[in-house]
Design a protein around this motif. Sequence first.
Motif, short mmCIF file in Angstrom:
data_model
loop_
_atom_site.label_atom_id
_atom_site.label_comp_id
_atom_site.label_asym_id
_atom_site.label_seq_id
_atom_site.Cartn_x
_atom_site.Cartn_y
_atom_site.Cartn_z
N GLU A 57 -1.24 10.72 2.39
CA GLU A 57 -1.56 9.66 3.34
C GLU A 57 -3.06 9.49 3.54
O GLU A 57 -3.52 8.45 3.96
CB GLU A 57 -0.93 9.98 4.69
N LEU A 112 -4.66 6.90 0.98
CA LEU A 112 -3.76 5.78 0.69
C LEU A 112 -4.53 4.48 0.43
O LEU A 112 -4.09 3.64 -0.35
CB LEU A 112 -2.83 5.59 1.89
N ARG A 140 0.82 -1.20 0.00
CA ARG A 140 0.00 0.00 0.00
C ARG A 140 0.87 1.26 0.00
O ARG A 140 0.42 2.32 -0.41
CB ARG A 140 -0.93 -0.01 1.20
N GLY A 141 2.08 1.13 0.47
CA GLY A 141 3.00 2.27 0.39
C GLY A 141 2.87 3.26 1.53
O GLY A 141 3.17 4.43 1.37
N ASN A 142 2.42 2.79 2.68
CA ASN A 142 2.36 3.68 3.83
C ASN A 142 3.74 3.76 4.46
O ASN A 142 4.12 2.96 5.30
CB ASN A 142 1.35 3.13 4.83
N GLU A 143 4.51 4.76 4.05
CA GLU A 143 5.91 4.80 4.46
C GLU A 143 6.09 5.29 5.88
O GLU A 143 7.20 5.39 6.37
CB GLU A 143 6.70 5.65 3.46
N GLN A 144 4.98 5.60 6.52
CA GLN A 144 5.06 5.95 7.93
C GLN A 144 5.50 4.74 8.75
O GLN A 144 6.08 4.88 9.81
CB GLN A 144 3.68 6.41 8.37
N ARG A 200 -1.97 4.82 -4.12
CA ARG A 200 -1.11 5.89 -3.65
C ARG A 200 -1.05 7.03 -4.65
O ARG A 200 -0.70 6.83 -5.80
CB ARG A 200 0.28 5.33 -3.39
N CYS A 253 11.92 8.90 -3.53
CA CYS A 253 11.16 8.05 -4.42
C CYS A 253 12.07 7.54 -5.52
O CYS A 253 12.81 8.31 -6.13
CB CYS A 253 10.02 8.86 -5.02
N ALA A 254 12.02 6.25 -5.72
CA ALA A 254 12.90 5.67 -6.73
C ALA A 254 12.40 5.93 -8.14
O ALA A 254 13.15 5.91 -9.09
CB ALA A 254 13.02 4.16 -6.50
N ALA A 255 11.10 6.19 -8.26
CA ALA A 255 10.53 6.35 -9.60
C ALA A 255 10.93 7.68 -10.22
O ALA A 255 11.02 7.80 -11.43
CB ALA A 255 9.02 6.24 -9.53
N ARG A 302 0.86 10.31 -5.61
CA ARG A 302 2.07 11.02 -5.24
C ARG A 302 2.46 12.04 -6.29
O ARG A 302 1.82 12.16 -7.32
CB ARG A 302 3.21 10.09 -4.87
N ARG A 322 7.19 0.43 -7.17
CA ARG A 322 6.91 0.61 -5.75
C ARG A 322 7.44 1.94 -5.25
O ARG A 322 6.92 2.50 -4.31
CB ARG A 322 7.55 -0.54 -4.98
N GLY A 323 8.50 2.41 -5.85
CA GLY A 323 9.05 3.70 -5.43
C GLY A 323 10.11 3.59 -4.35
O GLY A 323 10.81 4.55 -4.09
N ARG A 335 3.31 13.41 2.90
CA ARG A 335 4.58 12.99 3.48
C ARG A 335 5.60 12.89 2.37
O ARG A 335 5.33 12.31 1.32
CB ARG A 335 4.39 11.64 4.16
N TYR A 356 3.75 12.10 -1.02
CA TYR A 356 2.58 11.28 -1.30
C TYR A 356 1.49 11.59 -0.29
O TYR A 356 1.77 12.14 0.78
CB TYR A 356 2.92 9.79 -1.31
#
Lengths: 250, 660
Positions: B257, B260, A105-109, B264, B246-248, B266, A149-150, B242, B255
Motif C-alpha cells: 500500500e 501504490l 490504482r488498486g487500492n483495495e482498502q 501496484r 487475486c485473480a491473476a 504485489r 486488474r486482479g 495487504r 500488495y
Amino acid sequence: MRVNINSWFASVKSACPICGRGSSQGSQSIPIPIKHPAPRQVMATLCGSCRQAIPWIAYPTCRICGRAERCEDCIRRQVRHFSISRCAVGYDKPMKDWLALYKYRGNEQLELVLAAMLAFAYERLCEAIQPDFHAITSVPLAPERLLDRGFNQAERLAIRLANWYGLSYSPMLERLRHTEKQSLKTRRSRVVDMRGNFAAVSTALFSPTIILVDDIYTTGSTLDECARVLQQANQIEAKTTVYGLLWARS
Amino acid sequence: MKVVLYVVKFEKDYEAFFSVAWEVDEVYWKNTACRMFRLSEQVPLGIAVSVCQYLKEQWTKGRSDIGGEKRTEPHSTSDGVEDLRKAVHLVCGKLGAPIPLRVEHVALGINEHSRGMEKMWSREGVRHIRGNSRHLEEVARLASVHLAGRSLLREEAVQLLSDVIPADDSASPLAALQLAALSGALQLTAAVAPKPVAPPQRGFRYWAERLRLARLRGPATSPRRSQELACRRCGSGQDKLRRTPCAACGQACAYCEACLTMGRSRECELLIIGVPLNTTSQPTQSATPTPEELTKRWGLSPAQSDAAVTALSFLNESRGNIRQESSSFLLWAVTGAGKTEMIFPLLEAVLSRGGRALVATPRRDVVLELAPRLAKAFPHYERTVLYGGSLDRWENGALTLATTHQLIRFQEAFDLVLIDELDAFPYHNDPVLHYAADKCRKKTGSTVLLSATPPQHMQRAASRRRLPCARVPVRYHRHPLPVPQRLVIPTVSELLRKSTIPAKLLKALQHSVQRGAQIFLFVPYVRQVEPFVKLLQRCAKSLSIQPETIAGTSSKDSNRTDKVSSFRDHSISLLVTTTILERGVTIPKSDVFILDAHNALFDSASLVQMAGRAGRSANDPFGFVFFGAPVWTKSQRGSVRQIRSMNSLASKHGYLKKKD
C-alpha cells in the motif's frame, strides 16, 4: 532505537481509508444514512470531509433507474429487461476519483467503503419494492481485464453485500468479448456493442428474483443486456425479475 | 502472474529456476543441462520465488556440509524431483493460502526431460525461437543495457522496451527479459517477496545469534530465515502489505500500500531489477582535481567554497570502498546560502569521472526550477529530468534530476546521490522515500544531504562526528541572518474573534511598509487565511497600502502560483499564507511575520525556514522577522538559538562582511 513511551498511551488514531488523514471529531455529527450496523461501522472510519463529499441519492427522481435528476434514457427506452435499479451516489468528481483509486490504482482498502455505500442503495431498493430476493450476482469482467486488474470490482462489492444482508452470491454470467473501455464510447455504440457480450453460466441456482451489481450506471446498456441474458437463460421456469444495484449513477 | 517452475541438473548439483517465458528456458539449457524437470502446472510467482530460494539454501547447504565438516546426516536427497515436491509442499503450507495449491496434482505433473527425450519437445516452439534467436539476443542485450540500475514492475519494463527498442513485434518483451535474466544481466523476482535477513552485526542480537549457532547442531544451525514479506521496491514491511484474493494468481496475495501511487507492487507481480547478482566494481582511476581550483571555477563565496572542499574531499576519499554507515555527508547550509551553486563542483567531480549523479528533491516545482540551471552548468552531459508526468521517463542520463518519489524505480544506479531539502515534505518522515534514496545509490557511491534545517537526530549525529558534515553558516551576500524578534500578542483566533489588530503588530507592519518591504505573514491554519486577509484589508488605511494589495494563499488555493508570481512582481505587497510557502519563494526585499509562532504546527525547523524568507538579497540583507505569540516556546527558542549559533559561527570563521 528510540522508544516513544507516550505513544503507548495515546489513543489509536485511525487514518481515513480514502484521504489518509486522521479522522477529526467533526465527523461524528454527519449522519450515516444506512441502517445495517456493519456498513455503518465502515462508514464511520471515514473522516468528516470525505463523508461530507458523498453525494447520496436519497430521493431518486427517476423511479426506474434511480437517478437523482429527470432521466431521458428511461423515458425513451421501449423495451426494458431489468425491473428497476437503484444507485447509491451521483457520479461526480470526488466519486470518480474514489472509484479510480479503487479500480485502476488498486487500492483495495476502499473496497469496504464502496461496499458500505452500495448498502445504502440496497436499502433504498428494499424500500422501493417487496424485498424477497433470493440471489445476488454481478456483472463479469473479461478474463484478460481480470488478470490485469486482479479483481472484479462488482463481484467484490456484491460478495460483501451478500455477507452483510444474508443473500446468496453466485456468479451467473460470463463475458465473452473483450470490449474497449466503456467510458471511451458514445451512447449509440454502447448499446450496439453490448449485444452478445455476455452469456449465462449454466447453473441451477437461478431464482425468480435476482439482484445484479455493477459499479456505474451510465446508459444502462450493460445492465439491460445482462438482464436479458439472465431472463433468456431462465425461460423454463417462471419469469425472472432482475433488479439493478449500482454504486454510482452518472 | 504465474510462472513455470523448473529444476536443472548440472554435472553434480541441482538448481531451481522459474521462467516467465518457458520457451526461452527450454532452449537455453538444452546443451548445458544434464537433466531438467518442471512442474506441469504454472505456479504463482510468489510461490515460485520462495521455492527457488528454499531449494537453493537446501542444496548449497548440502554441498557445503559434504565438502566441509562432513556431517553424518544427508541433507540433500539424491533425487531432485523429491526435493522439489517437498519444497513446493512446504512453501504452500507455510503461506496458509485460503486457496491451497493442490500438491498431489503438482506431484503428478512432473515431467522429466532427459537428453534422450529431446525429440518429444514441441519442435515448433523451438524452431520459432531458433529462427529469431539472433534477434532475441539483440533485444535482450538492449534490454539489459536500458534496464541497468532500474527496478521496474513488469508493466513499466514492457513500456520501456517498447519505447527504446525499435518497434518489432516478433520478439515478445517477456522472452527478452527472461533471456537477459538467464544470462545474468537482470534479476527477475516477485515485487513483494520474503525479506532477506542480514545477520545482526553487533549488539545483543549478534551475541545471541552466535551463541545459538555455537550451541546447536543439525538443521537448527542454519541461519534463521525470515518469513516476513517486504516490498522489494519500496522496502515497506508487513504492516504496509495487504493480502487480498487475486485473480491473476488465484491466491490471496499481498500488495504494497505504501508505494501504490507508483503502480501496484504485489506478490505475483514481476519486478525486474537491472543489477547483476554479482557486481564487479571496476577500480575508477582519475587524477583528483584540486578542490580549490574547482571552487574557483564556479565563483563561490569563501564559506561556500570551504564547505564544497570538505564535501569534495569526502567524495574522493570515500570513492571505491564499500561502507555501510558513513557513506552520507551532510551539507548544512543556512537559508539563502546558495546551495545550488555548491552542488555544481560535486556534480562535476563525479561526472568528469564518468560516473552517474542524481539530484533529488522532494518537490516537483524545485525540479522544474533547477532543470534549466543544471542544463546551463552541464551542457555537455546527458541529462534526465524525472517527475510525475515527465517525458524522458526511460532515459539513462549521466545527470539525473528527479523528485524523490521517482527514486523507487532505481536500484544501485548512481555514484552520487544528492538530496536537497531532506527535511521537506514528503521526504521527511517517509520511510519509503528514505529507503528509495538509499537503494538507488551504488554500493560504492555516496550520498550528500542538503538542508538548512536538518532534523534533530542528524544535528546530533553531526555534532558527535558520527555524520560527516560541513556547515555554511552565512548567506552568499555575507551578512548575518536576521534574528527573530518577539512580539507578545494574542492568538490569531482571538484576534479574529475580536476582529482587531493589536497596536504592536500594526506598528511593526507600518514600519515594514514604510521602508518599502513586502510582507510575508504566516498563520498556522488554512481556515485562518481568508478571515485574516479580510481583517487586514479593513486596517489597510492605517497601514497606508491599498486593500487590493493584501492577499492570501494556502494549499487549498487553486491559483496559488498566480498569487505568488504577482507577489514577486510587487502587485501584492502583503501575503497571508501558511507553511506552504515556508521555502522556495525568494523575494528580494521582504519582512516576515509569523503569528501564532507558539503553535505546534510550527516546529523550530519550519520557524527557521520561514525566518529565512527575510533579507535574501544583497541590496536588503537586513530584513525583519517577528514571532508573534502570547507565549515563548521551546521551538521558538530553538530556532532563535540555531540562527544565532550560525551567525556566531560565521563571524568566528570571518565569513561576515566587515561593517563599514
